[in-house]
Scaffold this active site. Structure first.
Site, PDB file in Angstrom:
ATOM      1  N   LYS A   1       0.169  -0.088   0.257  1.00  0.00           N
ATOM      2  CA  LYS A   1      -0.356  -1.391   0.722  1.00  0.00           C
ATOM      3  C   LYS A   1      -1.178  -1.151   1.984  1.00  0.00           C
ATOM      4  O   LYS A   1      -0.789  -0.360   2.847  1.00  0.00           O
ATOM      5  CB  LYS A   1       0.788  -2.366   0.994  1.00  0.00           C
ATOM      6  CG  LYS A   1       0.294  -3.736   1.535  1.00  0.00           C
ATOM      7  CD  LYS A   1       1.357  -4.810   1.439  1.00  0.00           C
ATOM      8  CE  LYS A   1       2.402  -4.769   2.525  1.00  0.00           C
ATOM      9  NZ  LYS A   1       1.876  -4.900   3.901  1.00  0.00           N
TER      10      LYS A   1
ATOM     11  N   GLU B   1       0.107 -13.570   3.562  1.00  0.00           N
ATOM     12  CA  GLU B   1       1.111 -13.823   4.608  1.00  0.00           C
ATOM     13  C   GLU B   1       0.686 -14.979   5.515  1.00  0.00           C
ATOM     14  O   GLU B   1      -0.429 -14.978   6.071  1.00  0.00           O
ATOM     15  CB  GLU B   1       1.338 -12.554   5.455  1.00  0.00           C
ATOM     16  CG  GLU B   1       2.368 -12.780   6.560  1.00  0.00           C
ATOM     17  CD  GLU B   1       2.888 -11.509   7.203  1.00  0.00           C
ATOM     18  OE1 GLU B   1       2.501 -10.402   6.785  1.00  0.00           O
ATOM     19  OE2 GLU B   1       3.709 -11.648   8.136  1.00  0.00           O
TER      20      GLU B   1
HETATM   21  O1  KIV Z   1       5.654  -4.572   6.720  1.00  0.00           O
HETATM   22  C1  KIV Z   1       6.099  -5.470   6.002  1.00  0.00           C
HETATM   23  O2  KIV Z   1       7.307  -5.657   5.845  1.00  0.00           O
HETATM   24  C2  KIV Z   1       5.150  -6.342   5.341  1.00  0.00           C
HETATM   25  C3  KIV Z   1       5.668  -7.648   4.824  1.00  0.00           C
HETATM   26  C4  KIV Z   1       5.792  -8.570   5.974  1.00  0.00           C
HETATM   27  C5  KIV Z   1       4.818  -8.198   3.744  1.00  0.00           C
HETATM   28  O3  KIV Z   1       3.997  -6.049   5.266  1.00  0.00           O
END
Ligand code: KIV
Length: 265
Positions: A111, A180
């Site tokens: 991600k 988010e």
């Molecule tokens: O780092 C994380 O836990 C995240 C979530 C808040 C989606 O990116």
């Protein structure tokens, strides 16, 4: 193990995806036993595990360490790992090197935060066999530019920008997008207009799935919990029961509710 394609198909058929963060083998095993659709090894570990004030100090080596621990604890669950601050923004080649480290540690998808500006990198990684999850709205790695952890895209112009960013990431080949802290109506608009799953955190009930920081939903984060989080330990009796209650609530769309959602200005 559920792969990304089957997750995308189930979301397209209307099933809600229940995702939680996880950082170690023991919790990962609990998450797998409760049937989460994926575990996100989030760089939120900088705040909830390390006690940092933001996610910015988290290193690639630390992300790889926690990803490997989660992979050992949950061998049959899809694992998404965050590319940490400074490990991917320079150029696609830097992102490929960092993503390869996390994939070798056990991630099935990485991600990264950002919209159109990251599209070239998303396309570069996707074309090289690395599924990418985008992240729009409140970007914790940009907290210093955003002036704090605030709800995003509340104006019409900012909402249009976010929709354009979601389309850029989708066309670049992103596998899914985390939304988010944005207005619930905007999250629905994005979800209805792209072909890949949206995973909401503070983005209303109409996303294709939900994610929460594990420590927030267990009520063990020493800080003030965000308004969009719910403490599933209340009345649950055990960690396993709390995680199962979360999965059930997401699948039935009883979480998030109105009190966990935001609206436009
Ligand atoms: O780092 C994380 O836990 C995240 C979530 C808040 C989606 O990116």
């Amino acid at each position: 193990m559920a792969d990304l394609l089957s997750l995308q198909q189930r979301a397209a058929q209307g099933e809600k995806l229940a995702i939680l963060t996880g950082y170690d083998a023991s919790f990962a095993a609990q998450l797998e036993a409760a049937g989460v659709d994926a575990i996100l090894v989030g760089d939120s570990l900088g705040m909830v595990v390390q006690g940092q004030r933001s996610t910015l100090p988290v290193t690639l080596a630390e992300m790889a360490y926690h990803t490997a621990a989660v992979a050992r604890g949950a061998a049959n669950t899809l694992i998404i790992a965050d590319l940490p601050f400074g490990s991917y923004q320079a150029n696609p080649a830097q992102a490929l090197q960092s993503a390869s480290t996390l994939m070798a540690a056990g991630a099935h998808c990485v991600k990264l935060e950002g919209g159109a500006i990251m599209a070239e990198t998303v396309a570069f990684l996707s074309a090289r066999g690395i599924p990418v999850c985008g992240h729009l709205g409140l970007l914790p790695q940009s907290v210093n530019s955003l002036g704090g952890y605030k709800v995003q895209a509340k104006t019409d112009a900012a909402a249009q920008q976010l929709i354009a960013d979601a389309h850029s990431l989708t066309h670049a080949g992103a596998a899914m997008i985390v939304l988010e802290a944005i207005p619930a109506t905007l999250a629905k608009q994005v979800t209805d207009s792209i072909a890949i799953p949206t995973i909401g955190i503070g983005a209303g009930v109409d996303c294709n799935g939900q994610v929460l920081v594990l420590y927030d939903m267990l009520g063990i984060n020493p800080g003030k919990p965000p308004r969009f989080a719910h403490n599933f330990m209340e009345g649950a009796g055990s960690v396993a029961a709390a995680i199962t209650a979360y999965v059930t609530a997401v699948k039935k769309s009883t979480f998030p509710t109105e009190k966990h959602s935001f609206h436009s200005a």
